[in-house]
Scaffold this motif. Structure first.
Motif, short mmCIF file in Angstrom:
data_model
loop_
_atom_site.label_atom_id
_atom_site.label_comp_id
_atom_site.label_asym_id
_atom_site.label_seq_id
_atom_site.Cartn_x
_atom_site.Cartn_y
_atom_site.Cartn_z
N LEU A 126 6.86 15.36 -9.17
CA LEU A 126 7.84 14.61 -8.39
C LEU A 126 8.59 15.51 -7.42
N GLN A 127 8.83 16.76 -7.78
CA GLN A 127 9.45 17.69 -6.85
C GLN A 127 8.59 17.86 -5.61
N MET A 128 7.29 17.91 -5.78
CA MET A 128 6.38 18.05 -4.64
C MET A 128 6.45 16.84 -3.72
N ALA A 129 6.85 15.69 -4.25
CA ALA A 129 6.99 14.49 -3.44
C ALA A 129 8.45 14.17 -3.15
N SER A 130 9.35 15.14 -3.36
CA SER A 130 10.79 14.97 -3.12
C SER A 130 11.38 13.86 -3.98
N GLY A 131 10.81 13.66 -5.16
CA GLY A 131 11.29 12.60 -6.04
C GLY A 131 12.14 13.13 -7.17
N ARG A 132 12.47 12.24 -8.10
CA ARG A 132 13.28 12.62 -9.25
C ARG A 132 12.84 11.83 -10.47
N LEU A 133 13.07 12.41 -11.61
CA LEU A 133 12.68 11.81 -12.89
C LEU A 133 13.89 11.77 -13.80
N THR A 134 14.15 10.61 -14.41
CA THR A 134 15.23 10.49 -15.38
C THR A 134 14.69 9.84 -16.64
N VAL A 135 15.14 10.33 -17.79
CA VAL A 135 14.79 9.72 -19.07
C VAL A 135 16.08 9.48 -19.84
N GLY B 45 13.13 2.02 1.13
CA GLY B 45 12.27 3.17 1.43
C GLY B 45 11.96 4.05 0.24
N TRP B 46 12.38 3.65 -0.95
CA TRP B 46 12.09 4.41 -2.17
C TRP B 46 11.25 3.57 -3.11
N VAL B 47 10.32 4.22 -3.78
CA VAL B 47 9.50 3.56 -4.80
C VAL B 47 10.03 3.98 -6.17
N ARG B 48 10.26 2.97 -7.03
CA ARG B 48 10.80 3.25 -8.36
C ARG B 48 9.87 2.67 -9.42
N LEU B 49 9.48 3.51 -10.36
CA LEU B 49 8.66 3.10 -11.50
C LEU B 49 9.48 3.29 -12.76
N SER B 50 9.61 2.20 -13.56
CA SER B 50 10.37 2.26 -14.81
C SER B 50 9.47 1.83 -15.96
N VAL B 51 9.52 2.58 -17.04
CA VAL B 51 8.79 2.24 -18.26
C VAL B 51 9.80 2.24 -19.40
N GLU C 48 0.85 -1.19 0.00
CA GLU C 48 0.00 0.00 0.00
C GLU C 48 0.88 1.25 0.00
N LEU C 49 0.62 2.15 -0.95
CA LEU C 49 1.44 3.35 -1.10
C LEU C 49 0.81 4.55 -0.43
N ASP C 50 1.67 5.50 -0.05
CA ASP C 50 1.19 6.79 0.40
C ASP C 50 0.39 7.43 -0.73
N GLN C 51 -0.69 8.15 -0.37
CA GLN C 51 -1.62 8.68 -1.37
C GLN C 51 -0.94 9.60 -2.37
N GLN C 52 -0.06 10.48 -1.89
CA GLN C 52 0.60 11.41 -2.79
C GLN C 52 1.53 10.67 -3.75
N VAL C 53 2.30 9.72 -3.23
CA VAL C 53 3.20 8.94 -4.08
C VAL C 53 2.41 8.14 -5.09
N ASP C 54 1.30 7.54 -4.65
CA ASP C 54 0.45 6.75 -5.53
C ASP C 54 -0.06 7.60 -6.69
N ALA D 189 10.95 6.99 -12.63
CA ALA D 189 10.53 7.94 -11.60
C ALA D 189 10.76 7.31 -10.24
N GLU D 190 11.37 8.08 -9.32
CA GLU D 190 11.63 7.60 -7.97
C GLU D 190 11.12 8.62 -6.97
N ALA D 191 10.57 8.11 -5.86
CA ALA D 191 10.07 8.99 -4.80
C ALA D 191 10.15 8.25 -3.47
N PRO D 192 10.43 8.98 -2.36
CA PRO D 192 10.39 8.34 -1.05
C PRO D 192 9.01 7.75 -0.78
N ALA D 193 8.98 6.60 -0.14
CA ALA D 193 7.72 5.88 0.03
C ALA D 193 6.81 6.50 1.08
N SER D 194 7.39 7.20 2.08
CA SER D 194 6.58 7.73 3.17
C SER D 194 6.81 9.22 3.32
#
Length: 388
Positions: free
Chosen positions: A342-351, A309-315, A271-277, A363-368
Motif C-alpha cells: 500500500l505504501q507503493m500505491a500511496s495507500g494506508r492500511l488500518t486494522v 477519488g479513493w478506493v476503500r476495501l473493508s473486510v 475499472e481500476l488502475d492496474q497497480q491499485v487492482d 485498505a485505502e488507496a488513491p484510484a488513479s
C-alpha cells in the motif's frame, strides 16, 4: 588507460598531475645550475613532499587523528619554507602543494584562511630578490592555482571512489528489494493457496461417504487452485504476476463458503488502475487467509467502494478470540507485506477490533496514478495495530 577501473584512473590522473608539477620545479632549479649537493638536497625534498602529498590526497585522509594531520602538515610546511632560503623563488611553486593539503585536511573555517595566507607568503621571496611586480604576482597566483588543482583532483578521486561504492550498494539494494518482492508475493500466494487446498481437502474428506458427486466437484476445485498456484509461482519468479480484485472476490467467496462462513459482498467499483487492482486483490487474499488461520468466523462482510477519488476495501469478520496474540517467531508477515504494497500505491492500511469478537481490516488507496502522486502524506504510512 581506458580499461582501468574509474577509481584507479582518477588516482592515476592525480598522481601524474603531481609529478608534472614537481618536474616543473626540478626543471626550474636545474636551469639555475646549482651545485651537486644543492641539487641532491632539492631532489630529496621534492620526493618527500610528493609522498606527503600522496598521503594527504588519499581517501579518508581528512578523518585521520588531528595530531597526525598537524604533524604531517608541519613536516610539509618545513619542507616548503626552509628550502626557500637556499633556492629562493625557484622553490616557491612547492607552496601550492601545502596550500592544497591545508584545504584537504583542515576544517573549512580554518582551511581557506590558511590557504590564503600561504598564497600571500609567496609575495615575500620575489620582493626580497627585487623581482618585478609581474613576477611577484605570478608566483602568488600560481601557488593559489596549484593548491586548487591539488585540492580539486584529490576530491575528484574521492568522489569517484564514493560513486563506485554507492553504485555497488545500490546494486545490492536492488537485489535485496527483488528478493523481498519475491518473498512477499510468495508469502501472499502460498498462504492463501495452501489454506484453500487444506480446507477443500477437509471438505472432500467429509463429503466422500455421503455426497461423492459433490466431493468430485470439490476435487476439481482443488486441482484448479493447485494449477493456478503453480502458474502464480512461475509469474512471481518472472516479476509478471498481476492480480484482479474481482477474481479474488470470487475465489474468496468460494473458499469461505467451503469453510462454512456466511459471506456478504458489496462491490461497487469501476475499472481500476492496474497497480491499485493488484494491491487490493492482495489485501483481500491476505485478509481471507488470516480469517481462516486466526479466527472461527461464522460470517464475513466484504465491501469495496470508490469515494472522492479513493478506493476503500473493508473486510469484517466475527469469531475473533479477544485474548489471542500470536507471539511465535514464525507468526508471519502478512500485514507488513500489505503495508509495503500500500505504501507503493500511496495507500494506508488500518486494522481494528469492533464490539464483541469482530475484526475489521480496511485498505485505502488513491484510484488513479495522478492522485497517488498528489496524495497527502505520500510515503510511509503506519499500520494501526489493534493491540497497541
Amino acid at each position: 588507460m581506458q580499461d582501468l577501473p574509474a577509481p584507479r584512473l582518477a588516482r592515476t590522473i592525480l598522481t601524474v598531475a603531481l609529478i608534472c608539477y614537481l618536474s616543473v620545479t626540478i626543471t626550474n632549479l636545474a636551469g639555475t645550475e646549482p651545485r651537486t649537493p644543492q641539487l641532491l638536497t632539492s631532489l630529496v625534498c621534492v620526493c618527500l613532499i610528493f609522498f606527503l602529498q600522496l598521503r594527504h590526497s588519499r581517501p579518508g585522509a581528512r578523518l585521520a587523528p588531528l595530531r597526525q594531520r598537524i604533524l604531517t602538515l608541519s613536516a610539509q610546511a618545513l619542507l616548503t619554507y626552509l628550502p626557500i632560503t637556499v633556492f629562493h623563488s625557484q622553490w616557491g611553486s612547492m607552496a601550492g602543494f601545502l596550500a592544497g593539503s591545508l584545504l584537504l585536511l583542515l576544517p573549512s573555517r580554518w582551511a581557506w584562511p590558511a590557504y590564503g595566507v600561504v598564497g600571500l607568503t609567496m609575495l615575500v621571496p620575489p620582493t626580497l630578490e627585487g623581482l618585478s611586480v609581474h613576477e611577484t604576482v605570478y608566483l602568488c597566483q600560481s601557488t593559489l592555482l596549484t593548491g586548487l588543482v591539488v585540492f580539486g583532483l584529490s576530491r575528484m578521486a574521492d568522489l569517484v571512489q564514493a560513486l563506485h561504492e554507492t553504485r555497488g550498494q545500490l546494486a545490492g539494494m536492488a537485489v535485496t528489494k527483488e528478493r523481498l518482492r519475491f518473498a512477499r508475493d510468495l508469502h501472499d500466494l502460498l498462504g492463501y493457496s495452501l489454506s484453500a487446498i487444506t480446507l477443500k481437502t477437509e471438505l472432500i474428506h467429509r463429503l466422500i461417504p455421503t455426497h461423492p458427486r459433490r466431493a468430485m466437484d470439490e476435487v476439481s476445485d482443488v486441482l484448479t487452485i493447485s494449477r493456478q498456484s503453480l502458474a502464480d509461482v512461475r509469474a512471481v519468479s518472472s516479476g509478471l504476476r498481476r492480480m484482479s480484485l474481482k477474481q479474488e472476490l470470487g475465489a474468496a467467496q468460494s473458499l469461505l463458503q467451503a469453510a462454512d462462513v456466511e459471506v456478504r459482498a458489496d462491490v461497487g467499483l469501476s475499472e481500476l488502475d492496474q497497480q491499485v487492482d493488484s494491491v487490493l486483490a492482495a489485501v483481500l487474499r491476505e485478509a481471507v487467509t488470516n480469517l481462516l488461520r486466526h479466527s472461527r468466523a461464522g460470517s464475513c462482510s466484504i465491501e469495496a467502494v470508490e469515494e472522492a477519488g479513493w478506493v476503500r476495501l473493508s473486510v469484517v469478520n466475527d469469531g475473533v478470540d479477544p485474548a489471542y496474540r500470536d507471539t511465535s517467531p514464525d507468526s508471519g508477515s502478512g500485514l507488513g507485506n500489505l503495508r509495503t504494497r500500500l505504501q507503493m500505491a500511496s495507500g494506508r492500511l488500518t486494522v481494528s477490533r469492533g464490539p464483541g469478537d469482530t475484526f475489521r481490516l480496511t485498505a485505502e488507496a488513491p484510484a488513479s496514478p495522478r492522485r497517488r502522486l498528489a496524495a497527502p502524506g505520500h510515503g510511509e504510512l503506519p499500520i494501526q495495530d489493534p493491540a497497541a
